[in-house]
Structures are given as structure tokens and as C-alpha cells.
Scaffold this motif. Structure first.
Motif, PDB file in Angstrom:
ATOM      1  N   PHE A  36      48.356 -83.040 -31.223  1.00 42.69           N
ATOM      2  CA  PHE A  36      48.114 -83.841 -30.034  1.00 42.69           C
ATOM      3  C   PHE A  36      47.572 -83.052 -28.847  1.00 42.69           C
ATOM      4  O   PHE A  36      47.142 -83.666 -27.860  1.00 42.69           O
ATOM      5  CB  PHE A  36      49.406 -84.565 -29.618  1.00 42.69           C
ATOM      6  CG  PHE A  36      49.867 -85.569 -30.635  1.00 42.69           C
ATOM      7  CD1 PHE A  36      49.188 -86.760 -30.810  1.00 42.69           C
ATOM      8  CD2 PHE A  36      50.962 -85.311 -31.439  1.00 42.69           C
ATOM      9  CE1 PHE A  36      49.604 -87.694 -31.758  1.00 42.69           C
ATOM     10  CE2 PHE A  36      51.389 -86.229 -32.380  1.00 42.69           C
ATOM     11  CZ  PHE A  36      50.707 -87.426 -32.535  1.00 42.69           C
ATOM     12  N   PRO A  39      42.802 -81.737 -30.483  1.00 43.09           N
ATOM     13  CA  PRO A  39      41.953 -82.585 -29.638  1.00 43.09           C
ATOM     14  C   PRO A  39      41.180 -81.788 -28.590  1.00 43.09           C
ATOM     15  O   PRO A  39      39.997 -82.042 -28.359  1.00 43.09           O
ATOM     16  CB  PRO A  39      42.954 -83.546 -28.984  1.00 43.09           C
ATOM     17  CG  PRO A  39      44.070 -83.629 -29.967  1.00 43.09           C
ATOM     18  CD  PRO A  39      44.183 -82.245 -30.534  1.00 43.09           C
ATOM     19  N   TRP A  62      38.860 -91.487 -28.123  1.00 38.66           N
ATOM     20  CA  TRP A  62      39.979 -91.042 -28.965  1.00 38.66           C
ATOM     21  C   TRP A  62      40.849 -92.209 -29.398  1.00 38.66           C
ATOM     22  O   TRP A  62      41.319 -92.998 -28.585  1.00 38.66           O
ATOM     23  CB  TRP A  62      40.812 -90.011 -28.202  1.00 38.66           C
ATOM     24  CG  TRP A  62      40.012 -88.795 -27.894  1.00 38.66           C
ATOM     25  CD1 TRP A  62      39.164 -88.611 -26.840  1.00 38.66           C
ATOM     26  CD2 TRP A  62      39.939 -87.604 -28.687  1.00 38.66           C
ATOM     27  NE1 TRP A  62      38.569 -87.377 -26.927  1.00 38.66           N
ATOM     28  CE2 TRP A  62      39.023 -86.736 -28.044  1.00 38.66           C
ATOM     29  CE3 TRP A  62      40.564 -87.191 -29.860  1.00 38.66           C
ATOM     30  CZ2 TRP A  62      38.727 -85.473 -28.542  1.00 38.66           C
ATOM     31  CZ3 TRP A  62      40.268 -85.940 -30.363  1.00 38.66           C
ATOM     32  CH2 TRP A  62      39.354 -85.095 -29.708  1.00 38.66           C
ATOM     33  N   SER A  82      45.028 -89.225 -31.775  1.00 41.06           N
ATOM     34  CA  SER A  82      44.513 -87.859 -31.720  1.00 41.06           C
ATOM     35  C   SER A  82      43.241 -87.702 -32.568  1.00 41.06           C
ATOM     36  O   SER A  82      42.782 -86.585 -32.798  1.00 41.06           O
ATOM     37  CB  SER A  82      45.580 -86.883 -32.234  1.00 41.06           C
ATOM     38  OG  SER A  82      45.948 -87.198 -33.570  1.00 41.06           O
TER      39      SER A  82
END
Length: 416
Positions: free
Chosen positions: A28, A32, A99, A102
Motif C-alpha cells: 500500500f 504504489p 488507482w 493499490s
């Protein structure tokens, strides 16, 4: 000296927690951030990625706002059918990254890239796997399987829906159409002019056709199943805008080809074309351009690849804004939002300029049946009636898996 059992249990629990924490940080935060930086270096930006749920909350807000009330009767519907793409493309350009949790979703509106993605047969680019809620609707059939199992299903399906077979179904399609028209005449009674809300009847008609042709049954026999599928489609539509978490029905955030109303311009063009050219297909093509069944297509990359000059990492999902391409003035001209059946003769098409049923190996299996069904129904309607838009019609295009009229399609019919 052996450690006490309670100490071993504590250490094990700590290690498991630490491992879980590292996985969360990696999934997370680190990945990303790394992927966002990767795309930024290639000149691709997008909305910032909020923790855990990504941009799904903003997608929900934009969708809810877009569908409030109705709109003037114009065909400029991108802001309702795909509101987040309409909004973000104005800020970040036609290619941007947003997004879903994630997972990065790269939007692709370039025709050559769309063609490259949809024609890919290597297995590196596949349809995005359904979450458990969506799979309840589609099951373990053609739309949800991959690899060899999909190839086997597809081969069987291609045989079942090839044009030669569809032509054998014309009597059944004609019978279903006649039953629908007889129903309209009964509802009109002795009146020469009357109003019908046709969208519900057309749903029943298409369900009856597929029941008779593909399943050897009838819509009435399977009516309960179709009704349950409609209800499930609403739940799936909500689910696809949220990140799925095992054990929860939905993440708790804030919250086809169908006949569309034909205005005077469309009706006049339709009658003129049928009289002068006899090409109903041109009218249907233009309707599918303005109101394609699905507003977008979604694919996933399973291996690092080069897409044109762009390096796309494994795990990236590709969002193809089909309806934006169909309404693009750079492709279709300044009158792209106008209904113009002659456009098909005037526009030299790239393969990815018009694809209401998709292109490539995953093209819609029922395309032949849908087009033949539409042509027969339209021709038979015009033999009995002339029609125009009812003053009671409310133009409110919406999307529940497919693009639909939000408040039905009300037409005024006049018997010939």
C-alpha cells in the motif's frame, strides 16, 4: 535451554505481525509510490493515490454527482457514462493513471495502443479477473475463464453463434418481434396514436430471443432467472466501483445495445436511408457509436511489456474508454455528438475507432445475433408504425454494467 512455550508463542505472533506489517507497507505504500514514479518518468500523471482504497471514493462521488437529475436531449453523454474519465482526462490528458485500491489503472485512448492491447494473443494481456461478487453474476463461463479453458469455451461458442447458424434463427426472431408488436397494438387499442414505454418490452424481447435461439426455451419460462440477473447486475455495478475485501459484501464508502429515444432528426434520417439506400445497418452502427453497450473495457498485464514506447509493469490494469473514443471529435469530426448514419461512408476507420462489441480474440460472441435481431426488429416495427419521441421522455443515460436510459424510453406510435 529451551524457551518457555508462552515466550515462543509471543515471538511467533510478533514475527507474523511484523511480516504482515511489511506486506502492507510494501503493497500500500512502497509499490504504489514506485509505480507512480515509474509512470511519471514516462510523462504520465494522474490523481494522487489515497491509502488503501485508492481513488474509488472519488469515483463514487463523481458517479453519484453525474447521475443526479436528467440532461438535455443531446448525445454528449461521456460525463454520465464514464464521469471519472471525463473529469480526470481534462486535468491530466487522455492517458493517465488512477488507482483501484493499490492497483494502478492506466487509461489508454490512443488508437494504435488500443488495437495492440485488444488484438494481443500472447496471454500476457488478459481480462481482469472478477471479484467474488461479480463472479456470482457471470459464473464460470466465457466472460470469466482464461487460458485453455477459455479457448475451449470460445471454440464451442464460435460454432454456436456463427452467421450461418444465426440465419437459421430468423423465424424465431421474427416470432418474438411479432409478439412484441402485437402487444403494443393491444395496448394501443382502437387509438391510431398511442404512447408506449418500450425499453422494458425490448429487454423482454431480447431475453425471449436468446431463450428461444440459444437455449430452446422462452423468456416466460425463464423470467424469474432474468429478473434475478437484472437485480444482480445492479449489485455488481456497485461492486465494480469498490475495492473487494474478502468477508465483506461491499467496502463501506460514501456513496445496451438498447433502443434509445429517436428524435425528429433521427427519425427523418432513418426513413430517408431506408427508402433511398435500404441500409438499416448504417443506422444501427451510428446508434452503437453514440450509445455503445459498454462504456469501457478493462484488461490486465501479467508480465512487464512495452506498449508502443511505454513500459508497462506487470500487474497494471488497462482502462480503455470505449465511449470516449466513439465520441472523439478528432476522429469523427466536429459533429461527433450528432446522429449521422452517413458518417460510416465518410470516415476512414482505424480498426480501433469503432468497436462496440470489442475487437480481437475477446470480441463479443453474440455480435451476429444482436445485429440480425436489431435489423429484423427495426424493419418489422417500421412496417406497422411510425414513431416519435414522447413529451414524457426524460433523457438520463446511466450505466449499470451497460449504457441504459435511466427512466425508460417513451415513444409515441402511430399505426400505418
Amino acid at each position: 535451554m529451551a524457551l518457555p512455550l508462552h515466550l515462543l508463542t509471543t515471538i511467533s505472533a510478533f514475527l507474523l505481525f511484523f511480516f504482515f506489517l511489511l506486506r502492507c507497507v510494501n503493497s500500500f505504500f512502497w509499490l504504489p509510490w514506485k509505480l507512480q514514479l515509474h509512470f511519471q518518468k514516462q510523462g504520465i500523471s494522474g490523481p494522487p493515490q489515497p491509502f488503501l482504497f485508492g481513488n474509488t471514493g472519488e469515483i463514487q462521488k463523481l458517479s453519484s454527482k453525474a447521475l443526479v437529475g436528467s440532461m438535455p436531449f443531446v448525445h454528449e453523454i461521456l460525463h454520465r457514462a464514464s464521469p471519472f474519465y471525463d473529469y480526470w482526462s481534462k486535468l491530466y490528458g487522455k492517458m493517465f493513471v488512477y488507482w483501484f485500491g493499490s492497483t494502478p489503472r492506466l487509461t489508454i485512448a490512443d488508437l494504435d495502443l488500443i488495437k495492440e492491447v485488444l488484438l494481443n494473443k500472447s496471454g500476457v494481456i488478459e481480462k481482469v479477473a472478477y471479484d467474488p461478487i461479480t463472479k456470482q453474476l457471470f459464473g464460470d463461463g466465457m466472460l470469466s475463464v482464461h487460458g485453455e479453458k477459455w479457448a475451449r469455451h470460445r471454440k464451442i461458442g464460435n460454432t454456436a453463434f456463427k452467421m450461418e447458424r444465426v440465419k437459421e434463427w430468423v423465424p424465431a426472431i421474427t416470432e418474438s418481434t411479432r409478439n412484441m408488436l402485437d402487444k403494443w397494438e393491444r395496448e394501443g387499442g382502437e387509438k391510431s396514436e398511442f404512447e408506449i414505454e418500450v425499453y422494458g418490452d425490448l429487454l423482454d424481447f431480447t431475453a425471449d430471443v436468446i431463450s428461444k435461439t440459444a437455449f430452446g426455451s422462452s423468456f416466460q419460462e425463464g423470467k424469474r432467472i432474468f429478473k434475478l440477473q437484472d437485480e444482480q447486475a445492479v449489485l455488481v455495478s456497485h461492486a465494480q466501483k469498490r475495492v473487494y475485501i474478502p468477508g465483506y459484501r461491499f467496502v463501506p464508502t460514501k456513496e445496451n445495445m438498447r433502443l434509445w429515444r429517436l428524435d425528429k432528426e433521427i427519425r427523418q434520417s432513418l426513413q430517408k436511408l431506408i427508402e433511398n439506400y435500404g441500409e438499416v445497418g448504417m443506422i444501427i452502427d451510428e446508434s452503437l457509436r453514440l450509445y455503445p453497450p459498454a462504456p469501457s473495457l478493462l484488461r490486465e498485464v501479467h508480465k512487464d511489456i512495452m506498449l508502443g514506447k511505454l513500459h508497462v509493469p506487470s500487474g497494471t490494469q488497462l482502462y480503455i474508454p470505449l465511449i470516449a473514443v466513439h465520441h472523439n471529435a478528432e476522429i469523427w469530426g466536429e459533429d461527433a455528438e450528432k446522429f449521422n448514419p452517413l458518417r460510416s461512408r465518410e470516415t476512414a476507420r482505424h480498426l480501433a475507432t469503432f468497436f462496440p462489441f470489442g475487437i480481437g480474440p475477446r470480441i463479443c460472441l453474440g455480435q451476429n445475433l444482436a445485429l440480425v435481431e436489431a435489423k429484423i426488429a427495426l424493419a418489422m416495427i417500421l412496417q406497422r408504425f411510425t414513431f416519435a419521441v414522447s413529451p414524457t421522455y426524460v433523457h438520463a443515460p446511466t450505466c449499470v454494467l451497460t449504457v441504459q436510459p435511466g427512466h425508460g424510453a417513451h415513444l409515441i406510435f402511430q399505426k400505418i
